[in-house]
Design an enzyme around this catalytic site. Structure first.
Site: not given
Ligand code: SDX
Length: 403
Positions: A241, A280, A336
């Site tokens: 996050h 996201h 981010d």
């Molecule tokens: C913020 O919610 C908000 O609005 C948050 C925010 C705000 O203003 O408050 O926008 C701010 O928190 C932005 C996000 C910052 N976090 C990151 O950048 C960390 C990296 N991102 C991931 O951890 C992830 O994308 C999340 C946590 C942001 C979202 O996770 P989800 O919605 O639960 O998505 P998911 O994990 O189900 O991913 C779907 C697929 C998966 O692949 P499979 O296992 O299904 O094959 O995409 C993959 C995930 O493994 N995946 C990633 C990835 N993000 C998702 N793979 C590699 N790198 C990534 N960054």
């Protein structure tokens, strides 16, 4: 548990409230605060004016804004005892740990924040007194967020605390509190103050993200808003996050040069690494904030000098947005991905980046908290259910029979 159904993992498609504050269209990459597109607010508004909009639903008149700004700036001072509180941390304590604790500490100052004293009455009655008390607490938290963050920064940098001169804007005062080193004629750079103000505005709210949900879940027990904001800070601290802006820079440092990007992306595909700053829960095409932040970065680099990590960030961005692994999972750069490069160019220490997310985000948390406190019929405590899938009834077994 008749008829209960477990929500999708991570509340994937569970709406827990109706809200009039922020609108996101994850497919179209749209973000609006009270109906105003974020692009227009970033261009024409300020963080504090946008704070008024998020809290009260309308853009303020000149007088309304002047009073709001006066209240917030008046409440930006903290009790002298806060110095002892901050001095109790080790110099290298993570600033988010300090800020999280500081909000709970702040609540210990205000008797009306003592939950047992207020019970069901103070917040669930929208009387004039209750509204005024609620708004005063909002002014205090927004006003003091920058001061507490700056005190955490000064501890981190091993510096004394400073008292700002009157008349600075919200963001300029924040820069003054952090960077003033006793120079007589110190003035925060207007370009950097403006860039930070745009970043604050972009981070002000984002509907029911993990930290905002935490604030509402916590606040639904009618605990004081200082404690609810402390809980929100704890949630925002996580690398999935608000901690992602710090994680992005650590990722770029570990990649080093642009030619190492392909190997890094392969490691991500093998699930050995996470591409921080991408993906996201809601935005599945693009995060509109990331484009504005990217443009702001160019402004900052003109003044503060280019960051040597920029080349690597651009190489990583350009490779990932074309790579089927990310495209097929609809992973795009989020808020981010670029913001950390700006904070680095401004000279902030790496572990201070999540604090620069939390400070503006208290506005969104408080806007949603106020919306919950004002809801018709009063506040209902948030108490979800579960579907029990554990053991059926069984009798106690004495230890000698367990071998
Ligand atoms: C913020 O919610 C908000 O609005 C948050 C925010 C705000 O203003 O408050 O926008 C701010 O928190 C932005 C996000 C910052 N976090 C990151 O950048 C960390 C990296 N991102 C991931 O951890 C992830 O994308 C999340 C946590 C942001 C979202 O996770 P989800 O919605 O639960 O998505 P998911 O994990 O189900 O991913 C779907 C697929 C998966 O692949 P499979 O296992 O299904 O094959 O995409 C993959 C995930 O493994 N995946 C990633 C990835 N993000 C998702 N793979 C590699 N790198 C990534 N960054």
């Amino acid at each position: 548990d008749k008829g209960l159904r477990v929500a999708d993992k991570g509340f994937l498609n569970t709406a827990v409230i109706q809200s009039t504050i922020t609108y996101i269209d994850g497919e179209a990459g749209v973000l609006r605060y009270r109906g105003y597109p974020i692009e227009q607010l970033a261009l024409h508004s300020s963080h504090l004016e946008t704070a008024y909009l998020l809290l009260y639903g309308q853009l303020p008149t000149r007088d309304q804004f002047r009073l709001f700004e006066k209240e917030v700036m008046h409440h930006s001072a903290v009790h002298a005892d806060a110095e002892t509180f901050f001095r109790s941390f080790r110099y290298d304590a993570h600033p988010m740990a300090m800020l999280t604790s500081a909000f709970a500490y702040l609540g210990s100052y205000y008797s009306e924040a003592n939950p047992s004293l207020q019970g069901q009455t103070l917040y669930t009655r929208s009387t004039k007194a209750a509204l005024e008390n609620m708004d005063k607490q909002i002014y205090r938290i927004i006003g003091k967020a920058t001061t507490l963050a700056a005190m955490a920064y000064r501890v981190r940098q091993g510096r004394d605390f400073v008292i700002p001169p009157p008349g600075l804007s919200y963001t300029s005062q924040f820069l003054y509190l952090m960077d003033h080193m006793g120079q007589e004629d110190y003035k925060p750079s207007p370009v950097l103050a403006k860039a930070l103000d745009v970043l604050f505005l972009l981070h002000a709210d984002h509907e029911l993200n993990a930290s905002c949900t935490t604030v509402l879940q916590t606040g639904s027990s009618l605990v004081d808003p200082y404690s609810a904001v402390a809980a929100g800070c704890a949630s925002l601290y996580g690398p999935l996050h608000g901690g992602a802006n710090e994680a992005v820079i650590r990722m770029l440092i570990s990649i080093g040069k642009p030619e190492n990007v392909p190997a890094f992306l392969d490691a991500v595909k093998r699930r050995e690494k996470v591409l921080s700053g991408f993906g996201h829960r809601v935005y599945k095409t693009s995060d509109p904030r990331s484009f504005i932040i990217r443009r702001t970065a160019d402004e900052v680099f003109k003044v503060a000098g280019k960051d040597e990590l920029l080349e690597t960030a651009m190489a990583l961005h350009d490779a990932a947005i074309k790579d089927d692994f990310f495209v097929s999972r609809r992973l795009a750069p989020n808020v981010d991905f670029w913001s950390g490069l700006i904070y680095r160019a401004m000279g902030f220490p790496l572990d201070f980046f999540p604090v620069l997310f939390a400070v503006p985000r208290v506005v969104g948390w408080l806007a949603h908290w106020r919306q919950m406190m004002m809801q018709q019929g009063g506040v209902k405590i948030w108490r979800p259910r579960q579907v029990y899938v554990g053991a059926g009834k069984r009798d106690y077994v004495p230890v000698e029979q367990r071998e």
